[in-house]
Design a protein around this motif. Structure first.
Motif, short mmCIF file in Angstrom:
data_model
loop_
_atom_site.label_atom_id
_atom_site.label_comp_id
_atom_site.label_asym_id
_atom_site.label_seq_id
_atom_site.Cartn_x
_atom_site.Cartn_y
_atom_site.Cartn_z
N ARG A 90 75.08 4.44 70.15
CA ARG A 90 75.63 5.68 69.62
C ARG A 90 76.30 5.66 68.21
O ARG A 90 77.43 6.21 68.19
CB ARG A 90 76.53 6.50 70.42
CG ARG A 90 75.61 6.76 72.03
CD ARG A 90 76.65 7.49 73.04
NE ARG A 90 77.49 6.41 73.51
CZ ARG A 90 78.71 6.71 73.73
NH1 ARG A 90 79.18 7.90 73.67
NH2 ARG A 90 79.39 5.65 74.54
N VAL A 91 75.90 4.83 67.34
CA VAL A 91 76.35 4.70 65.94
C VAL A 91 76.16 5.89 65.38
O VAL A 91 75.08 6.85 65.55
CB VAL A 91 75.84 3.51 65.38
CG1 VAL A 91 76.01 2.02 66.14
CG2 VAL A 91 74.49 3.54 64.95
N ASP A 92 77.13 6.01 64.42
CA ASP A 92 76.96 7.07 63.40
C ASP A 92 76.78 6.80 61.87
O ASP A 92 76.63 7.54 61.07
CB ASP A 92 78.09 8.39 63.49
CG ASP A 92 79.43 7.70 62.83
OD1 ASP A 92 79.65 6.63 62.87
OD2 ASP A 92 80.32 8.61 62.66
N THR A 93 77.12 5.46 61.65
CA THR A 93 76.91 4.83 60.43
C THR A 93 76.13 3.40 60.62
O THR A 93 76.56 2.69 61.63
CB THR A 93 78.37 4.63 59.74
OG1 THR A 93 79.03 5.86 60.04
CG2 THR A 93 78.21 4.06 58.62
N PHE A 122 66.38 7.14 62.14
CA PHE A 122 67.69 7.28 62.57
C PHE A 122 68.14 8.75 62.70
O PHE A 122 68.69 9.03 63.67
CB PHE A 122 68.84 6.48 61.69
CG PHE A 122 69.02 5.21 62.06
CD1 PHE A 122 69.42 4.58 63.35
CD2 PHE A 122 68.21 4.22 60.90
CE1 PHE A 122 69.34 3.14 63.41
CE2 PHE A 122 68.60 2.88 61.36
CZ PHE A 122 68.88 2.47 62.25
N GLY A 123 67.45 9.66 61.88
CA GLY A 123 67.91 11.06 61.91
C GLY A 123 69.10 11.57 61.31
O GLY A 123 69.86 10.62 60.73
N PRO A 124 69.46 12.83 61.21
CA PRO A 124 70.38 13.37 60.25
C PRO A 124 71.91 13.07 60.69
O PRO A 124 72.81 13.15 60.18
CB PRO A 124 70.18 14.92 60.35
CG PRO A 124 69.34 14.94 61.73
CD PRO A 124 68.65 13.82 62.25
N THR A 125 71.98 12.54 61.97
CA THR A 125 73.36 12.31 62.42
C THR A 125 73.74 11.01 62.03
O THR A 125 75.05 10.78 62.31
CB THR A 125 73.49 12.39 64.06
OG1 THR A 125 72.56 11.47 64.65
CG2 THR A 125 73.10 14.04 64.37
N VAL A 126 72.95 10.01 61.59
CA VAL A 126 73.25 8.56 61.32
C VAL A 126 73.36 8.42 59.75
O VAL A 126 72.38 8.78 58.99
CB VAL A 126 72.50 7.75 61.75
CG1 VAL A 126 73.07 6.15 61.44
CG2 VAL A 126 72.69 7.75 63.20
N SER A 127 74.57 8.15 59.11
CA SER A 127 74.78 7.65 57.74
C SER A 127 74.17 6.36 57.44
O SER A 127 74.52 5.25 58.29
CB SER A 127 75.91 7.90 57.17
OG SER A 127 76.42 9.36 57.30
#
Length: 265
Positions: free
Chosen positions: A178-181, A200-205
């Motif tokens: 559940r990383v976001d970066t 990774f999709g739009p929720t991950v930078s």
């Protein structure tokens, strides 16, 4: 004013996107790039052996090219040998290390992923970075060394299916965490940043170190007094060297980054 070049060293083509970033800030600087294909990939070498190799190689390159600065455009080389190189030589060195510090600033959920080679994942240097700059975050580090060979073999442009197969497990592990970066902890990975964003999709930078490294190269060059300004570049003054074999595909790739040809070391 100086005509001394910036020397860039990687085990392959991974440093080329960093050359582009350096040129944005130092457009007059000559670039000498060595792709050390004879020892590719650095991430699979014994650390002590690699450090000794780099000390010998850099000594030869400094004597031959008299650079204004040296950029180790490889996370593994930087982690293994940067301190020893700085101790041995007076030329300023800039290393590339995983961008954990900016990731800790950017993350909202305080869950960070690091995608790197097995060597970088194992090294204490990465764990020290996490402790210093991301101590309040949950950091998941995953090795994806196969991607390095894929990028190198396909000259920076592997097909989407091949990329998906190579990173499927690593991406799955980081999404499960559940990383976001996600920090791209290998220079070769920057060739795949668009494909990785899709996976990774739009929720991950995604964060890489190109801009920060280029700014540091600019700073260390400008600290050296008369090295603050480069003499106007001459056509063909940039040099791309390989310790391996010249190929037509490599020639085509390096022209996109402003090099006229590939020469053997």
């Amino acid at each position: 004013m100086t005509d001394r070049p910036v020397l860039v060293l990687d085990s392959g083509i991974g440093g080329l996107p960093y050359v582009a970033a350096v040129r944005e800030l130092l457009p007059a600087a000559d670039i000498v790039y060595l792709a050390d294909h004879a020892v590719f990939p650095y991430g699979e070498q014994d650390p002590e052996t690699l450090c000794r190799h780099l000390l010998r190689l850099v000594a030869m390159l400094i004597e031959r090219h008299q650079p204004a600065a040296v950029l180790l455009a490889c996370n593994t080389a930087s982690v293994v040998a940067l301190a020893a190189l700085r101790e041995r030589f007076s030329v300023p060195f800039v290393g590339v290390v995983p961008a954990v510090k900016p990731a800790a600033v950017r993350t909202i959920t305080r869950r960070i992923g690091v995608l790197a080679t097995a060597r970088t994942v194992k090294e204490h240097y990465l764990h020290d970075l996490v402790h210093r700059f991301a101590g309040q975050c949950v950091v998941t580090s995953v090795a994806a060394g196969a991607v390095v060979r894929l990028v190198e073999q396909c000259y920076g442009a592997p097909g989407a299916d091949a990329v998906e197969r190579a990173v499927r497990s690593a991406v799955g592990q980081l999404l499960h965490a559940r990383v976001d970066t996600v920090v791209l902890g290998c220079t070769h990975f920057t060739f795949l940043i668009d494909q990785l964003r899709q996976l990774f999709g739009p929720t991950v930078s995604l964060i890489d170190s190109r801009d920060g490294v280029a700014r540091q190269v600019q700073r260390v060059v400008q600290r050296n007094g008369d090295n603050a300004r480069f003499a106007p570049r001459q056509p063909g003054s940039d040099r791309f060297l390989t310790s391996g074999t010249r190929t037509a595909e490599l020639e085509t790739l390096v022209r996109r980054y402003g090099f006229a040809e590939v020469r053997t070391l």
